[in-house]
Write an enzyme that holds these catalytic residues in place. Sequence first.
Site, PDB file in Angstrom:
ATOM      1  N   HIS A 159       0.817  -1.219   0.000  1.00 21.28           N
ATOM      2  CA  HIS A 159       0.000   0.000   0.000  1.00 21.28           C
ATOM      3  C   HIS A 159       0.852   1.272   0.000  1.00 21.28           C
ATOM      4  O   HIS A 159       0.309   2.373  -0.090  1.00 21.28           O
ATOM      5  CB  HIS A 159      -0.938   0.036   1.209  1.00 21.28           C
ATOM      6  N   ASP A 286      -4.500 -12.701   3.553  1.00 19.81           N
ATOM      7  CA  ASP A 286      -5.771 -12.250   4.126  1.00 19.81           C
ATOM      8  C   ASP A 286      -6.969 -12.609   3.257  1.00 19.81           C
ATOM      9  O   ASP A 286      -8.097 -12.249   3.571  1.00 19.81           O
ATOM     10  CB  ASP A 286      -5.742 -10.750   4.468  1.00 19.81           C
TER      11      ASP A 286
HETATM   12  N1  Q9C Z   1     -11.591   0.090   9.926  1.00 20.59           N
HETATM   13  C1  Q9C Z   1      -2.694  -5.130   4.322  1.00 20.59           C
HETATM   14  O1  Q9C Z   1      -3.285  -6.209   4.300  1.00 20.59           O
HETATM   15  N2  Q9C Z   1      -8.613  -2.202   6.972  1.00 20.59           N
HETATM   16  N3  Q9C Z   1      -3.291  -3.997   4.740  1.00 20.59           N
HETATM   17  C2  Q9C Z   1      -8.836  -1.754   8.294  1.00 20.59           C
HETATM   18  C3  Q9C Z   1     -10.272  -0.404   9.712  1.00 20.59           C
HETATM   19  C4  Q9C Z   1      -7.278  -1.985   6.604  1.00 20.59           C
HETATM   20  C5  Q9C Z   1      -4.666  -4.045   5.126  1.00 20.59           C
HETATM   21  C6  Q9C Z   1     -10.234  -1.422   8.597  1.00 20.59           C
HETATM   22  C7  Q9C Z   1      -6.750  -2.978   5.665  1.00 20.59           C
HETATM   23  C8  Q9C Z   1      -5.284  -2.757   5.382  1.00 20.59           C
HETATM   24  C9  Q9C Z   1      -1.278  -5.063   3.952  1.00 20.59           C
HETATM   25 ZN    ZN Z   2      -4.331  -7.007   2.806  1.00 21.24          ZN
END
Ligand code: Q9C
Ligand code: ZN
Length: 342
Positions: A159, A286
Site C-alpha cells: 500500500h 488475508d
Molecule cells: N476500519 C494489508 O493487508 N482495513 N493492509 C482496516 C479499519 C485496513 C490491510 C479497517 C486494511 C489494510 C497489507
Molecule cells: Zn491485505
Amino acid sequence: MRVFFSDQHALHVPRYGLSAEGRVSPPDVPARVDAIRATLTRSARCDAVRAGRLPDGALQRVHDRGYLDFLRTAYERWIAAGETSSGVLPDLFAGRTAHRPGRHPSNLAGWFCFDAFTPITKGTYVAACAAAACAVAAAEAVVAGERCAYGLCRPPGHHAGRDFYGGYCYLNSAAIALETVRPRLGAAARAAILDLDAHHGNGTQQIYYRDGRVLCVSLHADPADDYPYYWGYADERGEGPGEGFNVNLPLALSTGEMAYGDALRKALAVIEDFGPDLLFVSLGCDALVTDPIGGLGLEPDGFGRLGEQVAALRRPTVVLQEGGYDLERLGDAVAAFLAPLA
Ligand code: Q9C
Ligand code: ZN
C-alpha cells in the site's frame, strides 16, 4: 527454499487499530512473523536466513526524498512536539485540494498518509527498512540463480507508494527489491509483480503506473466494497509507456477457491504473455476465509493450489509477505503456497 527474515520487525508495535466501534486490537502484530516462522521451520524444505543490511540508496530508487525524511524523523518530531508515545497519526487529512504539507508531524502525516490506522511508532522506520532488506535479500538470491526465495517482510509494503503510506505499509519492499536488482537484469529485462493480498496493491500500482517494463497484476476484493476503496478498479490500466501493463482483477467478497483460481489463471496468462525474466509475488494471506479483516473464501490448503499454479509458470520467483492476520492459520497458508515452489 531460503526464507529471509529479520528480528527488527518486532520494533514496530502498533498499539491499537480502528473500527466503527472505536479502538480495537491492531491486526499487524509482531506475532504474525513468529507464527509464519514457527510453521516454516517445521518444514524441511525451508532454510531460515537472517537478511543483511539494506544497501545504500535502495529506498531512494523508489521513494521521494521528502517522504523518506518525514518517515525517518516523524516519531522523534512527534515526541518533541509533546505528543504521546503511541505513535504518529494524523487527525486531519490533506485531501485533494490541499496546498502545503504543514509543519507539525501530525499534519505531515495527514499529507503523506491516506488512512487513520497506520501509526508511525518508535521503531517503525527501522522495522520497515528491515522488511525491505528481507525483500532485497530474497531478490538477490533469485537473481543469483535460485528458482525461488521468500522474504518474510513485516510491516507489509504494497500500500506504500512513492510518496504516500497507509494500510499498515510504509515502504514498498517489492519495488525496493526490484529496483535494487534491476541493474543486473539487463536493459531489456522485464519483471512482473503478482499481488495476491486481499486488498488492492495501490502503492505498487502507483510506482509502476507509467512503466512498461514492469507488469503489475493484482487480485483483490472489489474496492467498491473493501479497502483501499479509491484504487483497484479494472479500468486502471496504466498510463503512457505503462498503458496496458497494470491489470486489476477485482473479486466479489463472496469469492471462493473456484472463482479465485479462475481469476489467478487469467492473471497468469497475462503474465505468461508478457514473459517476465523475474516474477515477484506479493503474498498476502488475508484472502483466508477466517481472516479477521480480509476474507475471499480461501482455506490454507487452497493457497497450496495457488502456489502450484504460480510454480507452473516456471519463472524465477521472489515471494514476499504482505498481509494476513489469522494467526492460527497464517503459517499454514504460507507454507502451503511455498511448497510447490520449493
Ligand atoms: N476500519 C494489508 O493487508 N482495513 N493492509 C482496516 C479499519 C485496513 C490491510 C479497517 C486494511 C489494510 C497489507
Ligand atoms: Zn491485505
